[in-house]
Design a protein around this motif. Structure first.
Motif, mmCIF file in Angstrom:
data_model
loop_
_atom_site.group_PDB
_atom_site.id
_atom_site.type_symbol
_atom_site.label_atom_id
_atom_site.label_comp_id
_atom_site.label_asym_id
_atom_site.label_seq_id
_atom_site.Cartn_x
_atom_site.Cartn_y
_atom_site.Cartn_z
ATOM 1 N N ASP A 45 0.886 -1.158 0.000
ATOM 2 C CA ASP A 45 0.000 0.000 0.000
ATOM 3 C C ASP A 45 0.925 1.210 0.000
ATOM 4 N N LEU A 46 1.320 1.638 -1.200
ATOM 5 C CA LEU A 46 2.420 2.583 -1.359
ATOM 6 C C LEU A 46 2.010 4.054 -1.381
ATOM 7 N N GLY A 47 0.798 4.366 -1.050
ATOM 8 C CA GLY A 47 0.376 5.758 -1.028
ATOM 9 C C GLY A 47 -0.409 6.164 -2.256
ATOM 10 N N THR A 48 0.109 5.861 -3.452
ATOM 11 C CA THR A 48 -0.619 6.206 -4.673
ATOM 12 C C THR A 48 -1.316 4.995 -5.272
ATOM 13 N N GLN A 108 -6.202 2.136 -6.486
ATOM 14 C CA GLN A 108 -5.547 3.438 -6.605
ATOM 15 C C GLN A 108 -5.705 4.171 -5.281
ATOM 16 N N GLY A 109 -4.649 4.808 -4.808
ATOM 17 C CA GLY A 109 -4.701 5.507 -3.534
ATOM 18 C C GLY A 109 -4.140 4.627 -2.429
#
Length: 179
Positions: free
Chosen positions: A73-76, A104-105
């Motif tokens: 879950d890398l932020g983007t 996404q997100g």
């Protein structure tokens, strides 16, 4: 021997525990618009295991397998896979369901996001569904479970035959990280 009285602190703790268990078993708040509890909230996940259940093409399915995949879950963007190898490779295990989901997100910011991907049922699936691949359609979600570190997936608007043919059913999956 006379039983000891329970302290008010113990009684309060027990009441809170039973209330929380009741909410979890019944699906917590009814955010389904009066359609009843959300089955994805009534699941029981086991640490370091992946569970898939639901009904697809009129057949009830339930599978639990040891965790062997990956999560980020890398932020983007984020994603989860339940098997490290691709279908058809010599390391892919068709006896274990294969979920590949992306969003996404960040779930850390939103807690619940739309998800895309697919799931392949294991060869042991009943009703001739073994090895069948389903694309996840509109309404499919990934949700971060904050009470325990883990994820819940709701897979709806399923399609088969290369994502062309809609099929009836909804599948749920959950994964709980080890504490």
């Amino acid at each position: 021997m006379k039983p000891k009285a329970l302290s008010s602190l113990v009684v309060s703790h027990l009441l809170l525990t039973f209330a929380a268990a009741g909410l979890a078993a019944c699906g917590g708040d009814d955010s389904s618009g009066g359609k009843g509890p959300d089955p994805s909230r009534a699941m029981t996940c086991i640490a370091e295991q992946m569970k898939l259940w639901g009904k697809v093409e009129g057949t009830d399915v339930t599978f639990t397998h040891p965790w062997g995949g990956g999560f980020d879950d890398l932020g983007t963007r984020g994603g989860l896979i339940t098997q490290q190898s691709m279908p058809g490779s010599r390391f892919h295990d068709p006896a274990i369901f294969d979920l590949r989901a992306e969003w996404q997100g960040s779930l850390n910011n939103s807690f619940k996001l739309p998800v895309e991907g697919r799931v392949i049922l294991p060869t042991s699936a009943p009703g001739g569904l073994g090895g069948k691949e389903y694309c996840l359609g509109a309404g499919s979600t990934a949700e971060l479970v904050s009470m325990r570190p883990g994820l819940v997936f709701v897979m709806s608007a399923l399609r088969t035959d290369g994502c062309k043919t809609p099929v009836a059913g909804t599948l749920y999956a959950c994964w709980e990280a080890r504490d």
